[in-house]
Motif scaffolding. Structure first.
Motif, PDB file in Angstrom:
ATOM      1  N   ILE A 293      59.615  42.632  -1.221  1.00 59.77           N
ATOM      2  CA  ILE A 293      59.366  43.066  -2.592  1.00 59.77           C
ATOM      3  C   ILE A 293      59.337  41.856  -3.518  1.00 59.77           C
ATOM      4  O   ILE A 293      58.370  41.646  -4.249  1.00 59.77           O
ATOM      5  N   THR A 294      60.395  41.064  -3.505  1.00 60.79           N
ATOM      6  CA  THR A 294      60.476  39.835  -4.308  1.00 60.79           C
ATOM      7  C   THR A 294      61.245  38.804  -3.515  1.00 60.79           C
ATOM      8  O   THR A 294      61.928  39.132  -2.538  1.00 60.79           O
ATOM      9  N   PHE A 295      61.149  37.558  -3.954  1.00 56.73           N
ATOM     10  CA  PHE A 295      61.976  36.513  -3.358  1.00 56.73           C
ATOM     11  C   PHE A 295      62.287  35.478  -4.414  1.00 56.73           C
ATOM     12  O   PHE A 295      61.557  35.315  -5.394  1.00 56.73           O
ATOM     13  N   GLN A 296      63.411  34.786  -4.207  1.00 55.41           N
ATOM     14  CA  GLN A 296      63.862  33.733  -5.109  1.00 55.41           C
ATOM     15  C   GLN A 296      64.220  32.523  -4.263  1.00 55.41           C
ATOM     16  O   GLN A 296      65.096  32.603  -3.405  1.00 55.41           O
ATOM     17  N   ALA A 297      63.543  31.417  -4.482  1.00 54.74           N
ATOM     18  CA  ALA A 297      63.779  30.206  -3.698  1.00 54.74           C
ATOM     19  C   ALA A 297      64.680  29.250  -4.467  1.00 54.74           C
ATOM     20  O   ALA A 297      64.579  29.108  -5.683  1.00 54.74           O
ATOM     21  N   SER A 298      65.587  28.607  -3.719  1.00 54.53           N
ATOM     22  CA  SER A 298      66.412  27.543  -4.283  1.00 54.53           C
ATOM     23  C   SER A 298      66.286  26.331  -3.370  1.00 54.53           C
ATOM     24  O   SER A 298      65.430  26.294  -2.496  1.00 54.53           O
ATOM     25  N   HIS A 299      67.193  25.356  -3.554  1.00 58.42           N
ATOM     26  CA  HIS A 299      67.083  24.098  -2.813  1.00 58.42           C
ATOM     27  C   HIS A 299      67.209  24.295  -1.305  1.00 58.42           C
ATOM     28  O   HIS A 299      66.442  23.730  -0.535  1.00 58.42           O
TER      29      HIS A 299
ATOM     30  N   GLU B 223      66.237  33.826  -1.032  1.00 59.94           N
ATOM     31  CA  GLU B 223      66.726  35.195  -1.030  1.00 59.94           C
ATOM     32  C   GLU B 223      65.529  36.126  -1.147  1.00 59.94           C
ATOM     33  O   GLU B 223      64.749  36.023  -2.093  1.00 59.94           O
ATOM     34  N   ALA B 224      65.385  37.004  -0.163  1.00 58.74           N
ATOM     35  CA  ALA B 224      64.253  37.929  -0.140  1.00 58.74           C
ATOM     36  C   ALA B 224      64.755  39.361  -0.237  1.00 58.74           C
ATOM     37  O   ALA B 224      65.710  39.739   0.438  1.00 58.74           O
ATOM     38  N   HIS B 225      64.119  40.146  -1.089  1.00 55.99           N
ATOM     39  CA  HIS B 225      64.427  41.560  -1.208  1.00 55.99           C
ATOM     40  C   HIS B 225      63.487  42.299  -0.262  1.00 55.99           C
ATOM     41  O   HIS B 225      62.280  42.342  -0.471  1.00 55.99           O
ATOM     42  N   LEU B 226      64.042  42.872   0.807  1.00 53.38           N
ATOM     43  CA  LEU B 226      63.271  43.598   1.802  1.00 53.38           C
ATOM     44  C   LEU B 226      63.402  45.097   1.591  1.00 53.38           C
ATOM     45  O   LEU B 226      64.493  45.598   1.308  1.00 53.38           O
ATOM     46  N   GLU B 227      62.299  45.791   1.747  1.00 59.37           N
ATOM     47  CA  GLU B 227      62.306  47.249   1.776  1.00 59.37           C
ATOM     48  C   GLU B 227      61.868  47.649   3.186  1.00 59.37           C
ATOM     49  O   GLU B 227      60.755  47.352   3.609  1.00 59.37           O
ATOM     50  N   VAL B 228      62.778  48.297   3.910  1.00 49.58           N
ATOM     51  CA  VAL B 228      62.541  48.647   5.311  1.00 49.58           C
ATOM     52  C   VAL B 228      62.432  50.157   5.432  1.00 49.58           C
ATOM     53  O   VAL B 228      63.262  50.895   4.901  1.00 49.58           O
TER      54      VAL B 228
END
Length: 132
Positions: free
Chosen positions: A58-64, A68-73
């Protein structure tokens, strides 16, 4: 003096060897084509029907060093399995890959998963989900 023609009269002695070979090739080609369609249909049916787990990012947030990925299963009740995620850097190299397991009775799961990376990732790509 006239010379006799080496050609046989048309339609008098049946088909020529070339015509018989062409007909045989057409029959063999048709049978092989039909067999290929059956095999492709069988694989497509089993891929769609037997796949008990499907997901999407659905969305993801990248850091160093993480993504973090929001998965819908979506899965069958009681089905267990895993989904594989990967992350790539800006230049296209893979910087992280991990499998995340899912189970239980729920048929829809929303979960935020953390993928560790070796360098800053710019993507969160779902490679696929597989049932156990």
């Amino acid at each position: 003096m006239s010379t006799a023609s080496a050609r046989l009269p048309e339609g008098r002695y049946g088909r020529s060897a070339d015509e018989r070979a062409d007909r045989t090739l057409k029959i063999v080609g048709s049978v092989l084509g039909a067999l290929l369609l059956v095999v492709v249909g069988w694989f497509a049916y089993h891929y769609i029907v037997e796949n008990k787990i499907s997901a999407q990012v659905i969305t993801f947030q990248a850091s160093h060093d993480t993504v973090e990925a929001h998965l819908e299963v979506h899965k069958d009740a009681g089905a267990t399995g895993y989904c594989t995620l990967r992350s790539q850097a800006a230049d296209g190299t893979e910087v992280g890959r991990a499998d995340f397991r899912f189970g239980g009775r729920a048929t829809r799961i929303d979960k935020v998963v953390t993928l560790r990376t070796t360098a800053p990732g710019t993507t969160a790509e779902l490679l696929g989900c597989h049932a156990d």
